[in-house]
Design a protein around this motif. Structure first.
Motif, PDB file in Angstrom:
ATOM      1  N   TYR A  22       0.849  -1.197   0.000  1.00 14.97           N
ATOM      2  CA  TYR A  22       0.000   0.000   0.000  1.00 14.97           C
ATOM      3  C   TYR A  22       0.882   1.244   0.000  1.00 14.97           C
ATOM      4  O   TYR A  22       1.132   1.849   1.030  1.00 14.97           O
ATOM      5  N   VAL A  23       1.362   1.615  -1.192  1.00 11.37           N
ATOM      6  CA  VAL A  23       2.288   2.748  -1.304  1.00 11.37           C
ATOM      7  C   VAL A  23       1.835   3.791  -2.324  1.00 11.37           C
ATOM      8  O   VAL A  23       2.456   4.843  -2.430  1.00 11.37           O
ATOM      9  N   TYR A  24       0.776   3.514  -3.079  1.00 14.47           N
ATOM     10  CA  TYR A  24       0.359   4.411  -4.149  1.00 14.47           C
ATOM     11  C   TYR A  24      -0.806   5.296  -3.724  1.00 14.47           C
ATOM     12  O   TYR A  24      -1.621   4.919  -2.899  1.00 14.47           O
ATOM     13  N   ASP A  25      -0.868   6.489  -4.325  1.00 16.71           N
ATOM     14  CA  ASP A  25      -1.936   7.443  -4.040  1.00 16.71           C
ATOM     15  C   ASP A  25      -3.224   7.085  -4.775  1.00 16.71           C
ATOM     16  O   ASP A  25      -4.317   7.348  -4.291  1.00 16.71           O
ATOM     17  N   ASP A  26      -3.081   6.497  -5.964  1.00 21.87           N
ATOM     18  CA  ASP A  26      -4.228   6.130  -6.786  1.00 21.87           C
ATOM     19  C   ASP A  26      -3.776   5.047  -7.754  1.00 21.87           C
ATOM     20  O   ASP A  26      -2.573   4.814  -7.933  1.00 21.87           O
ATOM     21  N   ALA A  27      -4.733   4.392  -8.385  1.00 22.06           N
ATOM     22  CA  ALA A  27      -4.408   3.358  -9.368  1.00 22.06           C
ATOM     23  C   ALA A  27      -5.620   3.114 -10.255  1.00 22.06           C
ATOM     24  O   ALA A  27      -6.742   3.464  -9.900  1.00 22.06           O
ATOM     25  N   THR A  28      -5.364   2.516 -11.417  1.00 21.65           N
ATOM     26  CA  THR A  28      -6.442   2.122 -12.310  1.00 21.65           C
ATOM     27  C   THR A  28      -6.669   0.622 -12.150  1.00 21.65           C
ATOM     28  O   THR A  28      -5.778  -0.104 -11.710  1.00 21.65           O
ATOM     29  N   GLU A  29      -7.827   0.167 -12.535  1.00 26.67           N
ATOM     30  CA  GLU A  29      -8.079  -1.271 -12.540  1.00 26.67           C
ATOM     31  C   GLU A  29      -7.193  -1.923 -13.592  1.00 26.67           C
ATOM     32  O   GLU A  29      -6.797  -1.280 -14.572  1.00 26.67           O
ATOM     33  N   GLN A  30      -6.899  -3.191 -13.427  1.00 25.67           N
ATOM     34  CA  GLN A  30      -6.112  -3.933 -14.403  1.00 25.67           C
ATOM     35  C   GLN A  30      -6.840  -3.923 -15.740  1.00 25.67           C
ATOM     36  O   GLN A  30      -8.034  -4.183 -15.811  1.00 25.67           O
ATOM     37  N   TYR A  54      -2.119  -4.706 -17.421  1.00 28.01           N
ATOM     38  CA  TYR A  54      -1.386  -3.624 -16.764  1.00 28.01           C
ATOM     39  C   TYR A  54      -2.272  -2.802 -15.840  1.00 28.01           C
ATOM     40  O   TYR A  54      -3.472  -2.661 -16.071  1.00 28.01           O
ATOM     41  N   VAL A  55      -1.648  -2.257 -14.806  1.00 21.96           N
ATOM     42  CA  VAL A  55      -2.304  -1.372 -13.847  1.00 21.96           C
ATOM     43  C   VAL A  55      -1.540  -0.061 -13.842  1.00 21.96           C
ATOM     44  O   VAL A  55      -0.307  -0.057 -13.714  1.00 21.96           O
ATOM     45  N   GLY A  56      -2.243   1.049 -14.005  1.00 18.02           N
ATOM     46  CA  GLY A  56      -1.629   2.363 -13.868  1.00 18.02           C
ATOM     47  C   GLY A  56      -1.581   2.719 -12.391  1.00 18.02           C
ATOM     48  O   GLY A  56      -2.545   2.481 -11.668  1.00 18.02           O
ATOM     49  N   TRP A  66       2.325   9.304 -12.789  1.00 19.22           N
ATOM     50  CA  TRP A  66       1.790   7.991 -13.137  1.00 19.22           C
ATOM     51  C   TRP A  66       2.859   7.077 -13.710  1.00 19.22           C
ATOM     52  O   TRP A  66       3.768   7.513 -14.404  1.00 19.22           O
ATOM     53  N   GLY A  67       2.709   5.787 -13.423  1.00 17.65           N
ATOM     54  CA  GLY A  67       3.560   4.740 -13.970  1.00 17.65           C
ATOM     55  C   GLY A  67       2.715   3.491 -14.145  1.00 17.65           C
ATOM     56  O   GLY A  67       1.481   3.557 -14.088  1.00 17.65           O
ATOM     57  N   SER A  68       3.352   2.332 -14.329  1.00 11.99           N
ATOM     58  CA  SER A  68       2.565   1.115 -14.543  1.00 11.99           C
ATOM     59  C   SER A  68       3.211  -0.115 -13.922  1.00 11.99           C
ATOM     60  O   SER A  68       4.428  -0.166 -13.706  1.00 11.99           O
ATOM     61  N   LEU A  69       2.341  -1.095 -13.651  1.00 16.95           N
ATOM     62  CA  LEU A  69       2.743  -2.403 -13.140  1.00 16.95           C
ATOM     63  C   LEU A  69       2.291  -3.458 -14.134  1.00 16.95           C
ATOM     64  O   LEU A  69       1.269  -3.289 -14.800  1.00 16.95           O
ATOM     65  N   ASP A  70       3.029  -4.578 -14.200  1.00 16.34           N
ATOM     66  CA  ASP A  70       2.589  -5.677 -15.054  1.00 16.34           C
ATOM     67  C   ASP A  70       1.602  -6.567 -14.290  1.00 16.34           C
ATOM     68  O   ASP A  70       1.247  -6.263 -13.149  1.00 16.34           O
ATOM     69  N   ASN A  71       1.200  -7.664 -14.907  1.00 17.78           N
ATOM     70  CA  ASN A  71       0.167  -8.517 -14.304  1.00 17.78           C
ATOM     71  C   ASN A  71       0.662  -9.325 -13.111  1.00 17.78           C
ATOM     72  O   ASN A  71      -0.111 -10.053 -12.497  1.00 17.78           O
TER      73      ASN A  71
END
Length: 119
Positions: free
Chosen positions: A54-62, A67-69, A76-81
């Protein structure tokens, strides 16, 4: 007897399935879920196991590509699955109507153009 139109649809469906398999893209259920705790966003798997702290301020759904923003300190950045960082949060996308990523590429500012780019 199968009519020509139906044959074309079946062939098209098979061709798309082969292309998706070749690209490594499979139609799968969402494997990551956003959870907010004490004002921070993290990611858990389908069993509730934390895979991104739990380190992000906001995120998008996968998205459909897996990918998740993620947003941290206004960027903004991104994570893989699997929850790995693909793009550190460096993009200022505050004026963008849609936040979406495919790897390091983010959805373009003009949503009518339907394109991805890197800044």
């Amino acid at each position: 007897m199968i009519q020509n139109g139906t044959k074309r649809i079946i062939v098209l469906f098979l061709a798309i399935s082969v292309l998706l398999s070749a690209c490594g893209q499979k139609e799968t259920a969402t494997s990551m879920h956003l959870v907010k705790a004490e004002g921070e966003v993290g990611v858990v798997d389908k069993d509730g196991k934390v895979i991104v702290n739990y380190v992000y301020d906001d995120a998008t759904e996968q998205n459909a590509y897996g990918y998740v923003g993620v947003k941290k300190d206004g960027k903004w950045g991104s994570l893989d699955n699997k929850g790995n960082i693909v793009q550190e949060p460096t993009y200022n996308l505050e004026d963008y109507l849609k936040i979406d990523f495919i790897g390091r590429w983010h959805y373009g500012k003009d949503i009518n153009m339907n394109y991805y780019n890197q800044i």
